[in-house]
Design an enzyme around this catalytic site. Structure first.
Site, PDB file in Angstrom:
ATOM      1  N   ASP A  12       0.872  -1.187   0.000  1.00  0.00           N
ATOM      2  CA  ASP A  12       0.000   0.000   0.000  1.00  0.00           C
ATOM      3  C   ASP A  12       0.900   1.227   0.000  1.00  0.00           C
ATOM      4  O   ASP A  12       2.108   1.144   0.251  1.00  0.00           O
ATOM      5  CB  ASP A  12      -0.902  -0.011   1.251  1.00  0.00           C
ATOM      6  CG  ASP A  12      -1.809   1.210   1.314  1.00  0.00           C
ATOM      7  OD1 ASP A  12      -2.447   1.536   0.297  1.00  0.00           O
ATOM      8  OD2 ASP A  12      -1.865   1.867   2.368  1.00  0.00           O
ATOM      9  N   SER A  13       0.284   2.383  -0.248  1.00  0.00           N
ATOM     10  CA  SER A  13       1.043   3.641  -0.203  1.00  0.00           C
ATOM     11  C   SER A  13       1.440   3.990   1.228  1.00  0.00           C
ATOM     12  O   SER A  13       2.195   4.924   1.448  1.00  0.00           O
ATOM     13  CB  SER A  13       0.161   4.768  -0.749  1.00  0.00           C
ATOM     14  OG  SER A  13      -0.990   4.886   0.065  1.00  0.00           O
ATOM     15  N   TYR A  44      -0.427   8.471  -2.507  1.00  0.00           N
ATOM     16  CA  TYR A  44      -0.438   8.147  -3.940  1.00  0.00           C
ATOM     17  C   TYR A  44      -1.621   8.844  -4.619  1.00  0.00           C
ATOM     18  O   TYR A  44      -1.566   9.154  -5.807  1.00  0.00           O
ATOM     19  CB  TYR A  44      -0.633   6.636  -4.145  1.00  0.00           C
ATOM     20  CG  TYR A  44       0.588   5.769  -3.977  1.00  0.00           C
ATOM     21  CD1 TYR A  44       1.792   6.268  -3.471  1.00  0.00           C
ATOM     22  CD2 TYR A  44       0.540   4.408  -4.328  1.00  0.00           C
ATOM     23  CE1 TYR A  44       2.891   5.439  -3.314  1.00  0.00           C
ATOM     24  CE2 TYR A  44       1.642   3.589  -4.183  1.00  0.00           C
ATOM     25  CZ  TYR A  44       2.814   4.094  -3.674  1.00  0.00           C
ATOM     26  OH  TYR A  44       3.893   3.273  -3.526  1.00  0.00           O
ATOM     27  N   GLY A  45      -2.679   9.068  -3.847  1.00  0.00           N
ATOM     28  CA  GLY A  45      -3.963   9.522  -4.404  1.00  0.00           C
ATOM     29  C   GLY A  45      -3.972  10.865  -5.094  1.00  0.00           C
ATOM     30  O   GLY A  45      -4.964  11.222  -5.721  1.00  0.00           O
ATOM     31  N   CYS A  75      -4.309  -1.469  -2.104  1.00  0.00           N
ATOM     32  CA  CYS A  75      -4.446  -0.029  -2.271  1.00  0.00           C
ATOM     33  C   CYS A  75      -5.320   0.189  -3.505  1.00  0.00           C
ATOM     34  O   CYS A  75      -4.963  -0.277  -4.604  1.00  0.00           O
ATOM     35  CB  CYS A  75      -3.055   0.569  -2.491  1.00  0.00           C
ATOM     36  SG  CYS A  75      -3.032   2.321  -2.868  1.00  0.00           S
ATOM     37  N   ASN A  76      -6.445   0.842  -3.336  1.00  0.00           N
ATOM     38  CA  ASN A  76      -7.344   1.092  -4.478  1.00  0.00           C
ATOM     39  C   ASN A  76      -6.655   1.932  -5.544  1.00  0.00           C
ATOM     40  O   ASN A  76      -6.819   1.714  -6.743  1.00  0.00           O
ATOM     41  CB  ASN A  76      -8.587   1.844  -4.009  1.00  0.00           C
ATOM     42  CG  ASN A  76      -9.486   1.018  -3.115  1.00  0.00           C
ATOM     43  OD1 ASN A  76     -10.492   0.500  -3.542  1.00  0.00           O
ATOM     44  ND2 ASN A  76      -9.120   0.898  -1.856  1.00  0.00           N
ATOM     45  N   THR A  77      -5.874   2.910  -5.088  1.00  0.00           N
ATOM     46  CA  THR A  77      -5.224   3.839  -6.013  1.00  0.00           C
ATOM     47  C   THR A  77      -4.179   3.099  -6.863  1.00  0.00           C
ATOM     48  O   THR A  77      -4.147   3.241  -8.086  1.00  0.00           O
ATOM     49  CB  THR A  77      -4.561   4.985  -5.218  1.00  0.00           C
ATOM     50  OG1 THR A  77      -5.517   5.491  -4.275  1.00  0.00           O
ATOM     51  CG2 THR A  77      -4.101   6.099  -6.111  1.00  0.00           C
ATOM     52  N   GLU A 154      -2.314   7.988   8.555  1.00  0.00           N
ATOM     53  CA  GLU A 154      -0.842   7.851   8.505  1.00  0.00           C
ATOM     54  C   GLU A 154      -0.190   8.436   9.752  1.00  0.00           C
ATOM     55  O   GLU A 154       0.865   7.991  10.166  1.00  0.00           O
ATOM     56  CB  GLU A 154      -0.285   8.575   7.273  1.00  0.00           C
ATOM     57  CG  GLU A 154      -0.448   7.839   5.973  1.00  0.00           C
ATOM     58  CD  GLU A 154       0.429   6.595   5.843  1.00  0.00           C
ATOM     59  OE1 GLU A 154       1.656   6.698   5.967  1.00  0.00           O
ATOM     60  OE2 GLU A 154      -0.139   5.505   5.607  1.00  0.00           O
ATOM     61  N   CYS A 186     -10.893   3.369  -0.180  1.00  0.00           N
ATOM     62  CA  CYS A 186      -9.462   3.550   0.091  1.00  0.00           C
ATOM     63  C   CYS A 186      -9.178   2.703   1.323  1.00  0.00           C
ATOM     64  O   CYS A 186      -9.958   2.730   2.289  1.00  0.00           O
ATOM     65  CB  CYS A 186      -9.155   5.022   0.373  1.00  0.00           C
ATOM     66  SG  CYS A 186      -7.505   5.304   1.082  1.00  0.00           S
ATOM     67  N   THR A 187      -8.097   1.943   1.280  1.00  0.00           N
ATOM     68  CA  THR A 187      -7.851   0.971   2.354  1.00  0.00           C
ATOM     69  C   THR A 187      -7.458   1.617   3.684  1.00  0.00           C
ATOM     70  O   THR A 187      -7.447   0.950   4.711  1.00  0.00           O
ATOM     71  CB  THR A 187      -6.782  -0.047   1.920  1.00  0.00           C
ATOM     72  OG1 THR A 187      -5.600   0.672   1.504  1.00  0.00           O
ATOM     73  CG2 THR A 187      -7.280  -0.914   0.788  1.00  0.00           C
ATOM     74  N   HIS A 188      -7.158   2.906   3.660  1.00  0.00           N
ATOM     75  CA  HIS A 188      -6.894   3.601   4.935  1.00  0.00           C
ATOM     76  C   HIS A 188      -8.188   3.827   5.731  1.00  0.00           C
ATOM     77  O   HIS A 188      -8.169   3.871   6.953  1.00  0.00           O
ATOM     78  CB  HIS A 188      -6.259   4.981   4.681  1.00  0.00           C
ATOM     79  CG  HIS A 188      -4.794   4.945   4.384  1.00  0.00           C
ATOM     80  ND1 HIS A 188      -4.287   4.519   3.183  1.00  0.00           N
ATOM     81  CD2 HIS A 188      -3.723   5.295   5.149  1.00  0.00           C
ATOM     82  CE1 HIS A 188      -2.969   4.616   3.208  1.00  0.00           C
ATOM     83  NE2 HIS A 188      -2.598   5.078   4.388  1.00  0.00           N
TER      84      HIS A 188
HETATM   85  N1  DGL Z   1      -4.693   3.378   0.698  1.00  0.00           N
HETATM   86  C1  DGL Z   1      -4.780   3.938  -0.591  1.00  0.00           C
HETATM   87  C2  DGL Z   1      -6.017   3.457  -1.347  1.00  0.00           C
HETATM   88  O1  DGL Z   1      -6.586   2.436  -1.031  1.00  0.00           O
HETATM   89  C3  DGL Z   1      -4.599   5.372  -0.871  1.00  0.00           C
HETATM   90  C4  DGL Z   1      -4.047   6.404  -0.022  1.00  0.00           C
HETATM   91  C5  DGL Z   1      -3.167   7.341  -0.826  1.00  0.00           C
HETATM   92  O2  DGL Z   1      -1.989   7.036  -0.923  1.00  0.00           O
HETATM   93  O3  DGL Z   1      -3.643   8.361  -1.305  1.00  0.00           O
HETATM   94  O4  DGL Z   1      -6.439   4.094  -2.284  1.00  0.00           O
END
Ligand code: DGL
Length: 256
Positions: A12-13, A44-45, A75-77, A154, A186-188
């Site tokens: 993940d990011s 990453y988003g 990570c979805n992104t 984070e 988003c996995t966060h």
């Molecule tokens: N956890 C990431 C996701 O699922 C994104 C967070 C990011 O880096 O912007 O999209």
């Protein structure tokens, strides 16, 4: 090492993908796991597709160098930016990505809008537009880009006034009166699920794709006879590009 004993890699990011790995550990406690969070390059988003793709490939190469038998792009992104290319480069690797769990939200069949909270990048991608198209006749789906939300998680902030203020602003037009469910794209975000529920009320279902993704990697590994047959608890290793104790400590805390 026997292939079945090799670890499953998660990336993940940052610390978000741990919400997915947590689900995998629940259903496969005897597996070994390696997690890589790229907090140094997060978020990453808000990056370009090319930047995200390059960072994702780097993270995958790191996990492959650790001898993984399967990969979860948690990570979805990163999934929307790179999963197709990853499948081409690593055709033999059991590989699962994650995308907003719209299907279970639609299948609830409730009245009201379905909100999708995700990073701006995920929402901009064609992959997301195709997903929306697929369900647009079945429900009113509203994407909500949440730049800045992953930063709370984070830095270990999972509740409190500042976070509530952020969420209230994002969700100010919605309540249990007009919303049936929220999909966490988003996995966060599963780590702040309680704060989201607090704002929208308990009747609004909050859905994330972690469990479905965990079941999917289990299926893929089973297909290739790669599941671990040990009956003892597996080993977990956590790496982060920031290389600081603080982020590793936070990662273990989120996993517990
Ligand atoms: N956890 C990431 C996701 O699922 C994104 C967070 C990011 O880096 O912007 O999209």
């Amino acid at each position: 090492m026997d292939n079945n004993n090799k670890p499953i890699g998660f990336l993940d990011s940052g610390v978000g993908g741990l919400s997915v790995m947590k689900e995998a550990i629940k259903i496969m406690p005897n597996e070994n796991y390696i997690y890589f969070g790229d907090s140094k390059n997060a978020p990453y988003g808000v990056k370009s597709t090319k930047e995200i793709r390059d960072l994702t490939f780097k993270a995958v190469e790191f996990l492959i160098s650790k001898g993984i038998k399967g990969l979860v792009v948690a990570c979805n992104t990163a999934t929307s930016a790179a999963v197709r290319e990853l499948r081409t480069v690593y055709p033999d690797m059991p590989l699962v990505g994650i995308e907003p769990a719209i299907k279970p939200a639609v299948e609830l069949g409730r009245d009201g809008k379905i909100l999708i909270m995700a990073t701006p990048m995920t929402i901009k991608q064609d992959k997301f537009k195709l997903l929306l198209d697929k369900y647009k006749d079945k429900a009113e789906i509203v994407p909500i880009p949440c730049a800045g939300l992953m930063e709370f998680i984070e830095s270990g902030v999972l509740d409190g006034i500042e976070l509530e203020y952020y969420l209230k602003e994002k969700l100010s037009d919605y309540s249990s009166e007009n919303v049936s469910s929220v999909v966490l794209g988003c996995t966060h975000y599963p780590f702040v699920k309680d704060s989201i529920s607090k704002i929208l009320g308990k009747n609004v279902e909050v859905i994330d794709g972690g469990e479905g993704t965990a079941r999917e990697i289990k299926r893929r590994l089973a297909e290739k006879n790669l599941l671990n047959t040990n009956t003892t608890k597996g080993k977990i290793e956590i790496y982060n590009s920031l290389g600081e104790d603080k982020i590793i400590d936070l990662s273990w805390k989120l996993l517990s």
